[in-house]
Design a protein around this motif. Structure first.
Motif, PDB file in Angstrom:
ATOM      1  N   PRO A  12       8.595  14.726  -2.494  1.00 23.57           N
ATOM      2  CA  PRO A  12       9.080  14.186  -1.218  1.00 23.57           C
ATOM      3  C   PRO A  12       7.984  14.116  -0.154  1.00 23.57           C
ATOM      4  O   PRO A  12       7.936  13.160   0.629  1.00 23.57           O
ATOM      5  CB  PRO A  12      10.185  15.156  -0.794  1.00 23.57           C
ATOM      6  N   LEU A  13       7.102  15.085  -0.130  1.00 22.48           N
ATOM      7  CA  LEU A  13       6.015  15.067   0.847  1.00 22.48           C
ATOM      8  C   LEU A  13       5.076  13.900   0.579  1.00 22.48           C
ATOM      9  O   LEU A  13       4.632  13.223   1.507  1.00 22.48           O
ATOM     10  CB  LEU A  13       5.251  16.387   0.811  1.00 22.48           C
ATOM     11  N   LEU A  14       4.787  13.645  -0.681  1.00 17.94           N
ATOM     12  CA  LEU A  14       3.929  12.515  -1.044  1.00 17.94           C
ATOM     13  C   LEU A  14       4.595  11.184  -0.705  1.00 17.94           C
ATOM     14  O   LEU A  14       3.919  10.230  -0.309  1.00 17.94           O
ATOM     15  CB  LEU A  14       3.571  12.577  -2.527  1.00 17.94           C
ATOM     16  N   GLN A  15       5.907  11.128  -0.836  1.00 20.10           N
ATOM     17  CA  GLN A  15       6.625   9.902  -0.476  1.00 20.10           C
ATOM     18  C   GLN A  15       6.490   9.617   1.024  1.00 20.10           C
ATOM     19  O   GLN A  15       6.287   8.471   1.426  1.00 20.10           O
ATOM     20  CB  GLN A  15       8.092  10.014  -0.868  1.00 20.10           C
ATOM     21  N   TRP A  16       6.559  10.663   1.844  1.00 23.47           N
ATOM     22  CA  TRP A  16       6.403  10.462   3.283  1.00 23.47           C
ATOM     23  C   TRP A  16       4.970  10.097   3.631  1.00 23.47           C
ATOM     24  O   TRP A  16       4.726   9.345   4.577  1.00 23.47           O
ATOM     25  CB  TRP A  16       6.884  11.679   4.059  1.00 23.47           C
ATOM     26  N   LEU A  17       4.008  10.599   2.884  1.00 24.53           N
ATOM     27  CA  LEU A  17       2.614  10.177   3.104  1.00 24.53           C
ATOM     28  C   LEU A  17       2.455   8.697   2.776  1.00 24.53           C
ATOM     29  O   LEU A  17       1.693   7.986   3.434  1.00 24.53           O
ATOM     30  CB  LEU A  17       1.652  11.023   2.271  1.00 24.53           C
ATOM     31  N   GLU A  18       3.171   8.221   1.766  1.00 21.90           N
ATOM     32  CA  GLU A  18       3.149   6.793   1.438  1.00 21.90           C
ATOM     33  C   GLU A  18       3.740   5.971   2.583  1.00 21.90           C
ATOM     34  O   GLU A  18       3.262   4.876   2.884  1.00 21.90           O
ATOM     35  CB  GLU A  18       3.923   6.510   0.145  1.00 21.90           C
ATOM     36  N   VAL A  19       4.778   6.497   3.215  1.00 16.66           N
ATOM     37  CA  VAL A  19       5.371   5.811   4.371  1.00 16.66           C
ATOM     38  C   VAL A  19       4.323   5.687   5.473  1.00 16.66           C
ATOM     39  O   VAL A  19       4.174   4.627   6.082  1.00 16.66           O
ATOM     40  CB  VAL A  19       6.626   6.563   4.868  1.00 16.66           C
ATOM     41  N   LEU A  20       3.592   6.755   5.738  1.00 19.53           N
ATOM     42  CA  LEU A  20       2.548   6.709   6.763  1.00 19.53           C
ATOM     43  C   LEU A  20       1.439   5.730   6.385  1.00 19.53           C
ATOM     44  O   LEU A  20       0.885   5.051   7.239  1.00 19.53           O
ATOM     45  CB  LEU A  20       1.958   8.101   6.988  1.00 19.53           C
ATOM     46  N   ARG A  21       1.130   5.670   5.118  1.00 15.84           N
ATOM     47  CA  ARG A  21       0.086   4.759   4.644  1.00 15.84           C
ATOM     48  C   ARG A  21       0.485   3.302   4.870  1.00 15.84           C
ATOM     49  O   ARG A  21      -0.335   2.485   5.247  1.00 15.84           O
ATOM     50  CB  ARG A  21      -0.136   5.004   3.151  1.00 15.84           C
TER      51      ARG A  21
END
Length: 113
Positions: A12-21
């Motif tokens: 889930p944390l990596l998914q939110w980093l993708e959102v920021l990207r």
């Protein structure tokens, strides 16, 4: 290609980093709306989860995502995490993400436009 997460709890944390990207390119949402969702998510994280999010960002996120995350953390009184992210950014780089100063009041300090 992205490296596989070390733990299943990192997904889930990596998914939110993708959102920021991809902040500017999320369909049917303005960058300010996306940022508001990210801010609510980060606010709900435990201190350990925030620390892990910063670690993952340091290893895998591009500078624009680290800048936005750092600004969000700084706004939410996580100075240590924000300082770690700021140390990895080039102070001369400007990130044009289409965010308004109302959505992220400290965006100018992080060179976010």
């Amino acid at each position: 290609m992205r490296p596989a997460p070390e733990q299943a709890s990192d997904v889930p944390l990596l998914q939110w980093l993708e959102v920021l990207r991809d902040l500017r390119r999320i369909p049917d949402a303005r960058p300010d709306e996306v940022l508001a969702r990210v801010q609510r998510f980060v606010k709900g994280l435990s201190p350990d989860q925030r620390r892990r999010l910063v670690e993952l960002a340091l290893r895998q996120a591009p500078p624009r995502a680290r800048a936005v995350l750092g600004a969000v953390l700084e706004q939410q009184a996580d100075k240590k995490g924000a300082a770690r992210l700021r140390a990895t950014l080039n102070p001369l780089t400007t990130y044009r993400l289409g965010l308004s100063a109302a959505a992220l009041p400290n965006c100018a300090a992080w060179n976010i436009q």
